[in-house]
Design a protein around this motif. Sequence first.
Motif, PDB file in Angstrom:
ATOM      1  N   THR A  86       1.276  -1.256  -0.097  1.00  0.00           N
ATOM      2  CA  THR A  86       0.150  -0.126   0.271  1.00  0.00           C
ATOM      3  C   THR A  86       0.899   1.436   0.077  1.00  0.00           C
ATOM      4  O   THR A  86       0.796   2.125  -0.490  1.00  0.00           O
ATOM      5  CB  THR A  86      -0.976   0.370   1.316  1.00  0.00           C
ATOM      6  OG1 THR A  86      -1.320  -1.068   1.220  1.00  0.00           O
ATOM      7  CG2 THR A  86      -2.148   1.300   1.079  1.00  0.00           C
ATOM      8  N   SER A 112      -4.885 -18.173   4.094  1.00  0.00           N
ATOM      9  CA  SER A 112      -4.910 -16.624   3.285  1.00  0.00           C
ATOM     10  C   SER A 112      -3.992 -15.729   4.750  1.00  0.00           C
ATOM     11  O   SER A 112      -4.303 -15.767   5.669  1.00  0.00           O
ATOM     12  CB  SER A 112      -6.222 -16.479   3.193  1.00  0.00           C
ATOM     13  OG  SER A 112      -7.139 -16.911   3.890  1.00  0.00           O
ATOM     14  N   ASP A 147      -7.153 -12.009   4.939  1.00  0.00           N
ATOM     15  CA  ASP A 147      -7.578 -11.565   3.784  1.00  0.00           C
ATOM     16  C   ASP A 147      -9.198 -12.095   3.379  1.00  0.00           C
ATOM     17  O   ASP A 147      -8.552 -13.591   2.545  1.00  0.00           O
ATOM     18  CB  ASP A 147      -6.433 -11.084   2.559  1.00  0.00           C
ATOM     19  CG  ASP A 147      -7.007 -10.495   1.531  1.00  0.00           C
ATOM     20  OD1 ASP A 147      -8.257 -10.739   1.019  1.00  0.00           O
ATOM     21  OD2 ASP A 147      -6.693  -9.601   0.764  1.00  0.00           O
ATOM     22  N   ASN A 170     -11.033 -11.435   0.607  1.00  0.00           N
ATOM     23  CA  ASN A 170     -10.740 -12.478  -1.002  1.00  0.00           C
ATOM     24  C   ASN A 170     -10.521 -13.636  -1.120  1.00  0.00           C
ATOM     25  O   ASN A 170     -10.570 -14.126  -1.782  1.00  0.00           O
ATOM     26  CB  ASN A 170     -10.629 -11.087  -1.800  1.00  0.00           C
ATOM     27  CG  ASN A 170     -11.496  -9.703  -1.063  1.00  0.00           C
ATOM     28  OD1 ASN A 170     -13.053 -10.171  -0.748  1.00  0.00           O
ATOM     29  ND2 ASN A 170     -11.029  -8.553  -0.921  1.00  0.00           N
ATOM     30  N   ILE A 171      -8.824 -13.547   0.144  1.00  0.00           N
ATOM     31  CA  ILE A 171      -7.883 -14.382  -1.095  1.00  0.00           C
ATOM     32  C   ILE A 171      -8.821 -15.398  -0.007  1.00  0.00           C
ATOM     33  O   ILE A 171      -8.338 -16.901  -0.857  1.00  0.00           O
ATOM     34  CB  ILE A 171      -6.664 -14.035  -0.375  1.00  0.00           C
ATOM     35  CG1 ILE A 171      -5.645 -12.839  -1.380  1.00  0.00           C
ATOM     36  CG2 ILE A 171      -5.712 -15.184  -0.690  1.00  0.00           C
ATOM     37  CD1 ILE A 171      -4.714 -12.496  -0.664  1.00  0.00           C
ATOM     38  N   TYR A 199      -6.692  -7.948  13.744  1.00  0.00           N
ATOM     39  CA  TYR A 199      -7.139  -7.888  12.311  1.00  0.00           C
ATOM     40  C   TYR A 199      -7.349  -9.603  11.996  1.00  0.00           C
ATOM     41  O   TYR A 199      -8.801  -9.514  11.337  1.00  0.00           O
ATOM     42  CB  TYR A 199      -5.963  -7.653  11.379  1.00  0.00           C
ATOM     43  CG  TYR A 199      -4.994  -6.467  11.361  1.00  0.00           C
ATOM     44  CD1 TYR A 199      -5.126  -5.298  10.512  1.00  0.00           C
ATOM     45  CD2 TYR A 199      -3.642  -6.323  12.777  1.00  0.00           C
ATOM     46  CE1 TYR A 199      -4.630  -4.652  11.258  1.00  0.00           C
ATOM     47  CE2 TYR A 199      -3.470  -5.533  12.858  1.00  0.00           C
ATOM     48  CZ  TYR A 199      -3.384  -4.261  12.081  1.00  0.00           C
ATOM     49  OH  TYR A 199      -3.233  -3.286  12.253  1.00  0.00           O
ATOM     50  N   ILE A 205     -11.052 -10.237  10.700  1.00  0.00           N
ATOM     51  CA  ILE A 205     -11.214 -10.886   9.059  1.00  0.00           C
ATOM     52  C   ILE A 205     -12.280 -12.102   9.205  1.00  0.00           C
ATOM     53  O   ILE A 205     -13.001 -12.628   8.791  1.00  0.00           O
ATOM     54  CB  ILE A 205     -10.052 -11.227   8.146  1.00  0.00           C
ATOM     55  CG1 ILE A 205      -9.428 -10.063   8.302  1.00  0.00           C
ATOM     56  CG2 ILE A 205     -10.349 -12.265   7.747  1.00  0.00           C
ATOM     57  CD1 ILE A 205      -9.848  -9.220   6.979  1.00  0.00           C
TER      58      ILE A 205
END
Lengths: 442, 322
Positions: free
Chosen positions: A374, B189, B192, B194-195, B228, B232
């Motif tokens: 990022t 993953s 994440d 999406n992964i 995190y 998730i």
Amino acid sequence: MALSGLDIYKLLPKTNCKKCGFQTCLAFAMQLAKKAIPLDKCPFVTPEVRAVLEQASQPAIRLVEIGSGEAKSSIGNETVLFRHEEKFHHPTAIGFILEDVLSESELNKAIEEINKCTFERVGQKIEVNLVALKETKSKDSKFINALKILLKKTTLGLVLMPKTTETLKTALEICASQKPLVYCSENSLLDSFATIAGNFRVPLAFRGSSVSELSSLTKKIVSRVPDIVLDVHSEKMSDYLWQLTQLRRLSIKKNERSVGFPTMVIADLTDEAASVVEASMFIAKYASIVLLKTRKPEYVLPLLTLRQNIFTDPQKPLQVEPAVYTIGAADDRSPVLITTNFSLTYYTVLGEIETSRIPSHLICVDTEGMSVLTAWAAEKFNAEKVADTLIKFKLEEKVRHKNLIIPGYVSMMSGDLEEKSGWKILVGPREAAGLPSYLKNL
Amino acid sequence: MAEELKVLDRACLKIYELTMGACAASGGSRKKILKVGGQSAMPFLFEEGEIPHAPLIAAEVSDIVEDDCPFVLKNALKGLTDKPVDWAVEMMGEAGADLICLKLQGTHPDFGNKTSKEAVELVEGLLKKVETPLIVLGSGQADKDNDVLSAVSEATKGERLLFGDVVQENYKTLTAACIADGHNIIAESPIDVNIAKQLNILISDIGLPLDRIVINPTIGALGYGLEYAYSIMERARNAALAGDKMLAMPFICFVGQEAWRAKEAKVSESEWPGSGNADTRGIMWEVVTALAMLQAGADILTMRHPQAIRIVKKAIEDLMKR
């Protein structure tokens, strides 16, 4: 629950008279929704509409303050059920229950132990918030004496847990200005406790064994004491969790006023590990106050850390100070690695370097808390920035080589960076997990 | 006040129920079969859905002695860390783990470079000593893992073990082995959603049924990015219950390996005055990490310290009382 600008617009006269100073009623409504201006600016609002808007402007869960000065704890006013939906606003206040039968020296020792429960993590001070004093017997009570000792020794917010209205009155005459939380342990006394707490303008907590019991009791007392804390209690952990979840959902999703208050859990089991288990469950979901008996740092530190994690704003990641960190007994020959100052990145890289057991220097570039890719994309972690950082932290004085290991994900900057910095660039692994074998084979 | 004070969130989809272990009748040799998943509610909210299985604790056992094992763990596992089979038996016994998570770290080219044959022998030996299925992890070195885990998969064909981890860049070999030999797989993953979803699609595209996948969301320890993974997992689980079947898998959280890397679990009291008893501090670091993951939806926790396992096991029993 907060109304949207359009919801408010529907309640306004819709005449666009401009008396409020805005071109249209809609523009005015939008400002009202943002709480940027008072409703008084519109001369035509009816009392009914005023009542609706005032009701809607109240938070779904009331903000309650305990204590005064620097040690003041604000709890409640939460707006979501899951932290990823926005964030949790007011960290759980963590406190300790002391019994009034303790001698003066025991009390002093306890306070000393409590005051030591302050730690620093990732640049933040994490500390406990409350001291609760519990009256153990109504005859020959030592409550007031103990209270006077506490007042001398601690500035933490107080929770008063008296057994009688007499003790409560005397206690509040001494310390109402400190804004203690009054805890009513006997619901037969709730009525008189509510009147007294209301008169002294201090918040009141009481226990209920079900959501409906809590709701019906708040309705009886809220006109006298507006600041209420709901003490959730059950024999079963899953039921605790269910009640706390229901209270949060009812207030946020249904705007149920009778339960729109902060919550508390008393985790005072004699088995210290079991009380930490309870406390950690309810710091995550959804206690505004957790009271413990144990005050040993090895039990308190994990709880304070959990609270710090859960109440971190997911949109504003924690950052570490941009600096050169020395890992192990690194000297002027040790490898130099560079990464961003996003705390998760930093701690992951740090952990892997430690695992490798190769003493190293780790440079954290100020990327405003962005992770490697990022920050690369946002040009906060490019050749220029890295070259500047090497100069800023005087790396040439710290080591006698000029080899810099960069994350594999930004290998594309290596040529440019070699030119700009004059350092030899070594491309490290893409993931931190590859560091131990990378460093061993260096 | 006729309206009842209750807000129920009803799920549209259940998490896939995953079975570990096969008994003789189903082609394996396991005496004990374990199931996870199958729930249609967020953790421990029994009133609004089914929660058929309690989360499991898998004790982490390694085939190689870690040279930087924190002293608290070293003391608790004295005499065991160089004998993986004895270590496993001990964790299944008094400590009360539900199953064993064997990490074949010693097969890593840089940390022992043990052969596939050695790995197979160890797993076979271990299967003889325990009645439950196993979780078998590679060393994280992609090429070597493909050799070693394929060999172990073949040797244990029909046992319905749980193998891990596959990642987006390296999933085909192990997935094919698990399909051929009837095992389950852990899909990893990097924090994440999406992964995680993408990897599940890739794995199912080559033919592994969705009820044989476990998601490893990659967790951080308490104080080291725990929040995190926590969020998730909550996001993924909410999405799954709302109907996203590509996220409707049980979660595995590697609690032990993360928690014992934390400074707070490693440092002695004399090195860090005011931090309290180091044994308890380390144990509680692992315990609180585990509890946070349970709240976020963990179905399998891997853990290290016997006392931490006992405390969390008791907590799970208490939480599962309805």
